[in-house]
Design a protein around this motif. Structure first.
Motif, PDB file in Angstrom:
ATOM      1  N   ARG A 237       0.838  -1.205   0.000  1.00  0.00           N
ATOM      2  CA  ARG A 237       0.000   0.000   0.000  1.00  0.00           C
ATOM      3  C   ARG A 237       0.868   1.248   0.000  1.00  0.00           C
ATOM      4  O   ARG A 237       0.598   2.211  -0.729  1.00  0.00           O
ATOM      5  N   ASP A 238       1.922   1.241   0.830  1.00  0.00           N
ATOM      6  CA  ASP A 238       2.835   2.390   0.870  1.00  0.00           C
ATOM      7  C   ASP A 238       3.487   2.625  -0.497  1.00  0.00           C
ATOM      8  O   ASP A 238       3.703   3.767  -0.899  1.00  0.00           O
ATOM      9  N   LEU A 239       3.816   1.528  -1.176  1.00  0.00           N
ATOM     10  CA  LEU A 239       4.531   1.624  -2.445  1.00  0.00           C
ATOM     11  C   LEU A 239       3.641   2.085  -3.586  1.00  0.00           C
ATOM     12  O   LEU A 239       4.048   2.930  -4.398  1.00  0.00           O
ATOM     13  N   LEU A 240       2.415   1.560  -3.661  1.00  0.00           N
ATOM     14  CA  LEU A 240       1.606   1.760  -4.863  1.00  0.00           C
ATOM     15  C   LEU A 240       0.459   2.756  -4.714  1.00  0.00           C
ATOM     16  O   LEU A 240       0.138   3.472  -5.677  1.00  0.00           O
ATOM     17  N   LEU A 241      -0.178   2.791  -3.571  1.00  0.00           N
ATOM     18  CA  LEU A 241      -1.350   3.650  -3.422  1.00  0.00           C
ATOM     19  C   LEU A 241      -0.946   5.079  -3.058  1.00  0.00           C
ATOM     20  O   LEU A 241       0.022   5.287  -2.317  1.00  0.00           O
ATOM     21  N   ASP A 242      -1.666   6.030  -3.574  1.00  0.00           N
ATOM     22  CA  ASP A 242      -1.400   7.435  -3.259  1.00  0.00           C
ATOM     23  C   ASP A 242      -1.503   7.645  -1.748  1.00  0.00           C
ATOM     24  O   ASP A 242      -2.538   7.322  -1.138  1.00  0.00           O
ATOM     25  N   ASN A 243      -0.429   8.151  -1.166  1.00  0.00           N
ATOM     26  CA  ASN A 243      -0.327   8.383   0.276  1.00  0.00           C
ATOM     27  C   ASN A 243      -0.499   7.096   1.091  1.00  0.00           C
ATOM     28  O   ASN A 243      -0.703   7.155   2.303  1.00  0.00           O
ATOM     29  N   GLY A 244      -0.423   5.947   0.428  1.00  0.00           N
ATOM     30  CA  GLY A 244      -0.575   4.673   1.122  1.00  0.00           C
ATOM     31  C   GLY A 244      -1.954   4.454   1.707  1.00  0.00           C
ATOM     32  O   GLY A 244      -2.132   3.606   2.589  1.00  0.00           O
ATOM     33  N   GLU A 245      -2.960   5.187   1.211  1.00  0.00           N
ATOM     34  CA  GLU A 245      -4.285   5.175   1.832  1.00  0.00           C
ATOM     35  C   GLU A 245      -5.219   4.184   1.144  1.00  0.00           C
ATOM     36  O   GLU A 245      -5.324   4.149  -0.088  1.00  0.00           O
ATOM     37  N   LEU A 246      -5.907   3.379   1.948  1.00  0.00           N
ATOM     38  CA  LEU A 246      -6.877   2.417   1.460  1.00  0.00           C
ATOM     39  C   LEU A 246      -8.133   2.494   2.319  1.00  0.00           C
ATOM     40  O   LEU A 246      -8.063   2.389   3.544  1.00  0.00           O
ATOM     41  N   GLU A 247      -9.281   2.660   1.671  1.00  0.00           N
ATOM     42  CA  GLU A 247     -10.573   2.554   2.353  1.00  0.00           C
ATOM     43  C   GLU A 247     -11.012   1.103   2.218  1.00  0.00           C
ATOM     44  O   GLU A 247     -11.495   0.682   1.167  1.00  0.00           O
ATOM     45  N   GLU A 248     -10.798   0.329   3.269  1.00  0.00           N
ATOM     46  CA  GLU A 248     -10.983  -1.121   3.166  1.00  0.00           C
ATOM     47  C   GLU A 248     -12.453  -1.495   3.122  1.00  0.00           C
ATOM     48  O   GLU A 248     -13.292  -0.895   3.789  1.00  0.00           O
ATOM     49  N   TRP A 249     -12.738  -2.524   2.314  1.00  0.00           N
ATOM     50  CA  TRP A 249     -14.089  -3.071   2.197  1.00  0.00           C
ATOM     51  C   TRP A 249     -14.147  -4.451   2.859  1.00  0.00           C
ATOM     52  O   TRP A 249     -13.220  -5.253   2.759  1.00  0.00           O
ATOM     53  N   ASP A 250     -15.240  -4.731   3.503  1.00  0.00           N
ATOM     54  CA  ASP A 250     -15.561  -6.075   4.010  1.00  0.00           C
ATOM     55  C   ASP A 250     -14.492  -6.662   4.927  1.00  0.00           C
ATOM     56  O   ASP A 250     -14.251  -7.878   4.915  1.00  0.00           O
ATOM     57  N   ALA A 251     -13.895  -5.829   5.737  1.00  0.00           N
ATOM     58  CA  ALA A 251     -12.869  -6.313   6.670  1.00  0.00           C
ATOM     59  C   ALA A 251     -13.474  -7.200   7.745  1.00  0.00           C
ATOM     60  O   ALA A 251     -12.754  -7.959   8.411  1.00  0.00           O
ATOM     61  N   HIS A 252     -14.789  -7.143   7.896  1.00  0.00           N
ATOM     62  CA  HIS A 252     -15.453  -7.914   8.947  1.00  0.00           C
ATOM     63  C   HIS A 252     -15.625  -9.391   8.577  1.00  0.00           C
ATOM     64  O   HIS A 252     -15.902 -10.219   9.456  1.00  0.00           O
ATOM     65  N   LEU A 253     -15.477  -9.736   7.299  1.00  0.00           N
ATOM     66  CA  LEU A 253     -15.692 -11.121   6.878  1.00  0.00           C
ATOM     67  C   LEU A 253     -14.562 -12.013   7.373  1.00  0.00           C
ATOM     68  O   LEU A 253     -13.389 -11.735   7.142  1.00  0.00           O
ATOM     69  N   LYS A 254     -14.928 -13.102   8.038  1.00  0.00           N
ATOM     70  CA  LYS A 254     -13.930 -14.017   8.589  1.00  0.00           C
ATOM     71  C   LYS A 254     -14.302 -15.454   8.233  1.00  0.00           C
ATOM     72  O   LYS A 254     -15.475 -15.793   8.104  1.00  0.00           O
ATOM     73  N   PRO A 255     -13.304 -16.327   8.083  1.00  0.00           N
ATOM     74  CA  PRO A 255     -13.581 -17.705   7.678  1.00  0.00           C
ATOM     75  C   PRO A 255     -14.254 -18.514   8.782  1.00  0.00           C
ATOM     76  O   PRO A 255     -14.053 -18.267   9.970  1.00  0.00           O
ATOM     77  N   ALA A 256     -15.068 -19.477   8.349  1.00  0.00           N
ATOM     78  CA  ALA A 256     -15.686 -20.426   9.266  1.00  0.00           C
ATOM     79  C   ALA A 256     -15.088 -21.807   9.004  1.00  0.00           C
ATOM     80  O   ALA A 256     -14.150 -21.951   8.218  1.00  0.00           O
ATOM     81  N   ASP A 257     -15.650 -22.807   9.637  1.00  0.00           N
ATOM     82  CA  ASP A 257     -15.158 -24.184   9.481  1.00  0.00           C
ATOM     83  C   ASP A 257     -16.338 -25.083   9.106  1.00  0.00           C
ATOM     84  O   ASP A 257     -16.780 -25.921   9.903  1.00  0.00           O
ATOM     85  N   PRO A 258     -16.873 -24.921   7.885  1.00  0.00           N
ATOM     86  CA  PRO A 258     -18.115 -25.624   7.515  1.00  0.00           C
ATOM     87  C   PRO A 258     -17.969 -27.137   7.471  1.00  0.00           C
ATOM     88  O   PRO A 258     -18.943 -27.854   7.670  1.00  0.00           O
ATOM     89  N   LEU A 259     -16.768 -27.648   7.213  1.00  0.00           N
ATOM     90  CA  LEU A 259     -16.568 -29.089   7.096  1.00  0.00           C
ATOM     91  C   LEU A 259     -16.066 -29.732   8.381  1.00  0.00           C
ATOM     92  O   LEU A 259     -15.873 -30.948   8.427  1.00  0.00           O
ATOM     93  N   GLN A 260     -15.835 -28.911   9.411  1.00  0.00           N
ATOM     94  CA  GLN A 260     -15.252 -29.418  10.661  1.00  0.00           C
ATOM     95  C   GLN A 260     -13.989 -30.228  10.354  1.00  0.00           C
ATOM     96  O   GLN A 260     -13.784 -31.338  10.841  1.00  0.00           O
TER      97      GLN A 260
END
Length: 302
Positions: free
Chosen positions: A61-84
């Motif tokens: 992000r520091d290298l490529l994005l202007d000012n290293g700034e990112l407005e993150e989307w869907d950071a709340h999504l986390k993996p589950a364990d559907p197959l146990q």
């Protein structure tokens, strides 16, 4: 103040091993010993031979994005364990340990940023999270990346670095290949650009789906890119592969990638390509805060 008086030669074996630890790094390419600070400032590119070492997502992000700034989307999504699933250790425990070690919720980040003043939809794999493997959440986030980019009229820049599909999620992981490519095709139908940046390594189900489908595929030098690794292929076909097989230079020679670009020149390259493929800055429509931006086939909202 009492200053240390012992020489390095007088240190015992355990002290020698830790003496200067973290201060210097050995280049994987030329073997040179380089101050860690120098590599950090040079974004993990060896100043002597140009070897590209792994770079963490925040540094990308520091290298490529202007000012290293990112407005993150869907950071709340986390993996589950559907197959146990368990391979001696439950998958859920592996996820928890990886999240703690990597300080990330999953193996990819997506969001809105800009390069050279041009708004883009951004995605970057986090290889440190289970080898950047693609499970259900990674596939969902990539699909949402393309869908939100489509509805917001944004070009997509996606940094690939993955070992492929995540075996702990079985067929649910493999389903993400078709799902993400379908979302990409809707983005392409809207005549919006997709630039794929191929890092080391880009393999498995990620390479076999969206990674090599960019309007422009840009690879880093000497990156390993392909479905199965060279050792697996050699073992299967019982033949010696050509020198440099599946490296960026081999793929460029055989028409699989369009450019090989040094990391230090990548931002200028991306800005140039975006200038050609997306010459006009289009209005950016922010997604709804509840994330319900996925278009249905009939065009209605979700």
């Amino acid at each position: 103040m009492d200053w240390p008086t012992r020489k390095t030669s007088e240190l015992d074996a355990s002290e020698k091993k830790s003496f200067g630890k973290g201060v210097f790094r050995k280049c994987d390419g030329c073997g040179a010993t380089i101050p860690t600070e120098t590599l950090f400032a040079n974004f993990e590119v060896c100043p002597d031979c140009g070897q590209h070492h792994k770079l963490a997502a925040p540094r990308w992000r520091d290298l490529l994005l202007d000012n290293g700034e990112l407005e993150e989307w869907d950071a709340h999504l986390k993996p589950a364990d559907p197959l146990q699933f368990s391979d001696g250790k439950p998958y859920g425990e592996r996820i928890t340990a990886t999240q703690k070690a990597s300080k990330a919720a999953e193996a990819i980040e997506i969001g809105h940023g800009s390069i050279g003043g041009r708004p883009i939809a951004w995605g970057a794999f986090l290889f440190g999270f289970m080898g950047g493997s693609m499970g259900s959440v990674v596939g969902e986030k990539i699909a949402r990346l393309f869908e939100r980019a489509t509805s917001s009229r944004l070009p997509v820049v996606l940094l690939q670095s993955s070992g492929g599909a995540r075996m702990q999620e079985g067929i649910l992981s493999l389903m993400q290949m078709a799902k993400t490519v379908a979302a990409l095709e809707r983005h392409r139908t809207a005549r919006l650009p997709y630039i794929s940046v191929l890092l080391h390594p880009t393999t498995g189900g990620v390479a076999a789906s969206f990674a090599l489908l960019g309007d422009v595929n840009i690879a880093e030098p000497k990156a390993l890119i392909g479905f199965a690794g060279p050792r697996v292929i050699e073992t299967t076909i019982r033949q010696k592969l050509p020198e440099g097989f599946q490296r960026s230079e081999f793929l460029l020679e055989h028409g699989m990638v369009d450019r090989i670009t040094s990391r230090l020149e990548m931002k200028n390259e991306l800005a140039l390509v975006l200038g050609h493929l997306a010459p006009f800055s289009l209005p950016f429509a922010r997604p709804r805060p509840d994330g319900a931006s996925r278009p249905r086939p009939d065009g209605a909202a979700e």
